[in-house]
Design a protein around this motif. Sequence first.
Motif, PDB file in Angstrom:
ATOM      1  N   HIS A  28       0.940  -1.236  -0.045  1.00 24.72           N
ATOM      2  CA  HIS A  28      -0.050  -0.004  -0.075  1.00 24.72           C
ATOM      3  C   HIS A  28       0.721   1.176   0.023  1.00 24.72           C
ATOM      4  N   CYS A  29       2.010   1.327   0.437  1.00 25.66           N
ATOM      5  CA  CYS A  29       2.789   2.493   0.683  1.00 25.66           C
ATOM      6  C   CYS A  29       4.257   2.058   0.841  1.00 25.66           C
ATOM      7  N   ILE A  30       5.074   2.948   0.141  1.00 21.63           N
ATOM      8  CA  ILE A  30       6.532   3.047   0.356  1.00 21.63           C
ATOM      9  C   ILE A  30       6.978   4.373   0.822  1.00 21.63           C
ATOM     10  N   LEU A  31       7.590   4.628   1.912  1.00 20.54           N
ATOM     11  CA  LEU A  31       7.869   5.570   2.435  1.00 20.54           C
ATOM     12  C   LEU A  31       9.447   5.848   2.959  1.00 20.54           C
ATOM     13  N   ILE A  32       9.893   6.761   2.387  1.00 16.98           N
ATOM     14  CA  ILE A  32      11.400   7.097   2.765  1.00 16.98           C
ATOM     15  C   ILE A  32      11.420   8.343   3.607  1.00 16.98           C
ATOM     16  N   SER A  33      12.011   8.039   4.610  1.00 23.16           N
ATOM     17  CA  SER A  33      12.305   9.278   5.669  1.00 23.16           C
ATOM     18  C   SER A  33      13.451   9.406   6.311  1.00 23.16           C
ATOM     19  N   ASP A  34      13.647  10.331   7.111  1.00 20.13           N
ATOM     20  CA  ASP A  34      15.032  10.476   7.769  1.00 20.13           C
ATOM     21  C   ASP A  34      14.541   9.725   9.020  1.00 20.13           C
TER      22      ASP A  34
END
Length: 124
Positions: free
Chosen positions: A20-26
């Motif tokens: 459902h989601c791919i999230l790249i974060s710090d």
Amino acid sequence: MADEARKFLQDMLNRVNGLHCILISDRDGVPMLKVSNDKIPEQITKPNFVSTFGLAIDQGSKLGLGKTETLICTYSQYQVVQMNKLPLIVSFIASDSCNTGHILALEKQIDIIVADLALAVTES
């Protein structure tokens, strides 16, 4: 570059059933790049949820387990797979029936984008 990266991630999202989601974060959970569909609850992508990964990997290293590379959490309707790509964290949010192996297989493909984003983060 951001548009190309977003398109690449959207293609990845569409290839894996149940993702459902791919999230790249710090490390603090601040999103840098996100692609998702409408089947994801908003609270699961908030910084306070994503940043708990940093706490978990710190605890694992204190126990002498070595560097944490991947953390997989399953819930009643979702699973969250988070990958340690310091200074970034890559989070995959999927349905509970999604094949976790398919998500883990995306790691090598996503390393290219993460390397470029990590360079941008360290330079700023």
